[in-house]
Design a protein around this motif. Structure first.
Motif, PDB file in Angstrom:
ATOM      1  N   THR A 168      65.179  18.980  36.489  1.00  0.00           N
ATOM      2  CA  THR A 168      63.842  19.536  36.660  1.00  0.00           C
ATOM      3  C   THR A 168      63.937  20.963  37.178  1.00  0.00           C
ATOM      4  OG1 THR A 168      61.651  19.176  37.636  1.00  0.00           O
ATOM      5  CG2 THR A 168      63.534  18.620  39.006  1.00  0.00           C
ATOM      6  N   ILE A 169      63.008  21.753  36.738  1.00  0.00           N
ATOM      7  CA  ILE A 169      62.809  23.075  37.309  1.00  0.00           C
ATOM      8  C   ILE A 169      61.461  23.036  37.990  1.00  0.00           C
ATOM      9  CG2 ILE A 169      62.372  25.511  36.826  1.00  0.00           C
ATOM     10  CD1 ILE A 169      64.519  25.386  34.720  1.00  0.00           C
ATOM     11  N   LEU A 170      61.460  23.350  39.281  1.00  0.00           N
ATOM     12  CA  LEU A 170      60.236  23.360  40.068  1.00  0.00           C
ATOM     13  C   LEU A 170      59.834  24.809  40.313  1.00  0.00           C
ATOM     14  CD1 LEU A 170      61.179  20.670  42.733  1.00  0.00           C
ATOM     15  CD2 LEU A 170      60.051  20.343  40.526  1.00  0.00           C
ATOM     16  N   GLN A 171      58.594  25.103  40.048  1.00  0.00           N
ATOM     17  CA  GLN A 171      58.078  26.429  40.325  1.00  0.00           C
ATOM     18  C   GLN A 171      56.870  26.295  41.236  1.00  0.00           C
ATOM     19  OE1 GLN A 171      57.718  27.672  36.102  1.00  0.00           O
ATOM     20  NE2 GLN A 171      59.088  29.327  36.709  1.00  0.00           N
ATOM     21  N   ARG A 172      56.942  26.987  42.373  1.00  0.00           N
ATOM     22  CA  ARG A 172      55.789  27.029  43.263  1.00  0.00           C
ATOM     23  C   ARG A 172      54.780  27.959  42.602  1.00  0.00           C
ATOM     24  NH1 ARG A 172      56.456  29.580  49.146  1.00  0.00           N
ATOM     25  NH2 ARG A 172      56.174  31.480  47.944  1.00  0.00           N
ATOM     26  N   VAL A 173      53.559  27.458  42.417  1.00  0.00           N
ATOM     27  CA  VAL A 173      52.569  28.231  41.678  1.00  0.00           C
ATOM     28  C   VAL A 173      51.255  28.365  42.444  1.00  0.00           C
ATOM     29  CG1 VAL A 173      53.525  27.600  39.416  1.00  0.00           C
ATOM     30  CG2 VAL A 173      51.708  26.189  40.412  1.00  0.00           C
ATOM     31  N   GLY A 180      50.267  24.619  43.961  1.00  0.00           N
ATOM     32  CA  GLY A 180      51.169  23.481  43.938  1.00  0.00           C
ATOM     33  C   GLY A 180      52.482  23.748  43.249  1.00  0.00           C
ATOM     34  N   ILE A 181      52.940  22.739  42.490  1.00  0.00           N
ATOM     35  CA  ILE A 181      54.243  22.789  41.828  1.00  0.00           C
ATOM     36  C   ILE A 181      54.077  22.501  40.346  1.00  0.00           C
ATOM     37  CG2 ILE A 181      56.489  21.638  41.608  1.00  0.00           C
ATOM     38  CD1 ILE A 181      56.360  21.035  44.617  1.00  0.00           C
ATOM     39  N   LEU A 182      54.655  23.364  39.527  1.00  0.00           N
ATOM     40  CA  LEU A 182      54.843  23.089  38.106  1.00  0.00           C
ATOM     41  C   LEU A 182      56.238  22.500  37.984  1.00  0.00           C
ATOM     42  CD1 LEU A 182      54.262  23.252  35.044  1.00  0.00           C
ATOM     43  CD2 LEU A 182      55.139  25.600  35.130  1.00  0.00           C
ATOM     44  N   ALA A 183      56.338  21.282  37.478  1.00  0.00           N
ATOM     45  CA  ALA A 183      57.624  20.601  37.324  1.00  0.00           C
ATOM     46  C   ALA A 183      57.931  20.429  35.845  1.00  0.00           C
ATOM     47  CB  ALA A 183      57.597  19.236  38.016  1.00  0.00           C
ATOM     48  N   PHE A 203      56.835  25.560  50.771  1.00  0.00           N
ATOM     49  CA  PHE A 203      55.557  26.232  51.012  1.00  0.00           C
ATOM     50  C   PHE A 203      55.565  26.867  52.397  1.00  0.00           C
ATOM     51  CE2 PHE A 203      54.783  23.087  47.788  1.00  0.00           C
ATOM     52  CZ  PHE A 203      54.053  23.803  46.858  1.00  0.00           C
ATOM     53  N   ASN A 204      54.926  28.011  52.498  1.00  0.00           N
ATOM     54  CA  ASN A 204      54.935  28.769  53.746  1.00  0.00           C
ATOM     55  C   ASN A 204      54.063  28.152  54.827  1.00  0.00           C
ATOM     56  OD1 ASN A 204      56.581  30.609  52.466  1.00  0.00           O
ATOM     57  ND2 ASN A 204      54.946  32.083  52.069  1.00  0.00           N
ATOM     58  N   ASP A 205      54.585  28.213  56.051  1.00  0.00           N
ATOM     59  CA  ASP A 205      53.786  27.811  57.201  1.00  0.00           C
ATOM     60  C   ASP A 205      53.026  29.032  57.720  1.00  0.00           C
ATOM     61  OD1 ASP A 205      55.618  29.341  58.687  1.00  0.00           O
ATOM     62  OD2 ASP A 205      56.648  27.601  59.534  1.00  0.00           O
ATOM     63  N   ASN A 239      58.486  26.111  55.116  1.00  0.00           N
ATOM     64  CA  ASN A 239      58.726  25.029  56.053  1.00  0.00           C
ATOM     65  C   ASN A 239      57.831  23.820  55.785  1.00  0.00           C
ATOM     66  OD1 ASN A 239      60.181  24.055  58.269  1.00  0.00           O
ATOM     67  ND2 ASN A 239      58.556  24.620  59.690  1.00  0.00           N
ATOM     68  N   LEU A 240      56.966  23.919  54.785  1.00  0.00           N
ATOM     69  CA  LEU A 240      56.009  22.841  54.507  1.00  0.00           C
ATOM     70  C   LEU A 240      56.254  22.248  53.127  1.00  0.00           C
ATOM     71  CD1 LEU A 240      52.751  24.638  55.739  1.00  0.00           C
ATOM     72  CD2 LEU A 240      54.231  23.080  57.038  1.00  0.00           C
TER      73      LEU A 240
END
Length: 149
Positions: free
Chosen positions: A3-8, A26-29, A55-57, A63-64
């Motif tokens: 899987t390639i995960l992209q924070r979007v 969220g995440i594009l998987a 994900f940023n705190d 850290n999230l």
């Protein structure tokens, strides 16, 4: 399973002019399967997707996890994740599951993911999909259930 995960900030999948899946933050998987993949692979990848702290705190530190940010997940089947490029210039997809098996694996993976996380959208297996996204960061992570690093 790979899987390639992209924070979007947002992502969507369109098939024949109709949106089949759309998320905000969220995440594009992108997910690809090989014949040896089992429920153990699907469960391990599911756990990684849900618990990965990307994900940023409040201090702008990754850290999230997605649950803590109330994000969503968009899953798109992508057999090309198993491309072999060692020889020549034309990728070989011999390691990827054949379409019938891959569709079963995709559905089983989605079932496991949806049992563990409620905000899941998806593309249409085997369709000519147009994926649109705004990568946030950018953050892009590759995970292979056969090479657990």
């Amino acid at each position: 399973m790979r899987t390639i995960l992209q924070r979007v900030q947002h992502a969507s999948v369109t098939v024949e002019g109709e949106i089949s899946g759309k998320i905000n933050h969220g995440i594009l998987a992108l997910v690809g399967f090989e014949p040896e993949d089992t429920n153990e692979d699907f469960e391990w990848i599911t756990k990684k997707i849900i618990q990965l702290r990307i994900f940023n705190d409040e201090n702008h530190v990754m850290n999230l996890d997605i649950q803590q940010t109330e994000g969503e997940i968009l899953v798109v089947s992508q057999f090309t994740l198993h491309a072999a490029t060692k020889k020549g210039n034309r990728p070989s997809y011999i390691k990827a599951s054949k379409p019938d098996l891959a569709n079963e694996q995709y559905e089983k993976f989605l079932q496991i993911l949806e049992n563990n996380f409620k905000a899941v959208q998806k593309g249409i297996f085997g369709a000519d999909m147009k994926v649109e996204l705004l990568n946030d960061g950018p953050v892009t992570i590759f995970i292979d259930s056969k090479n657990k690093e």
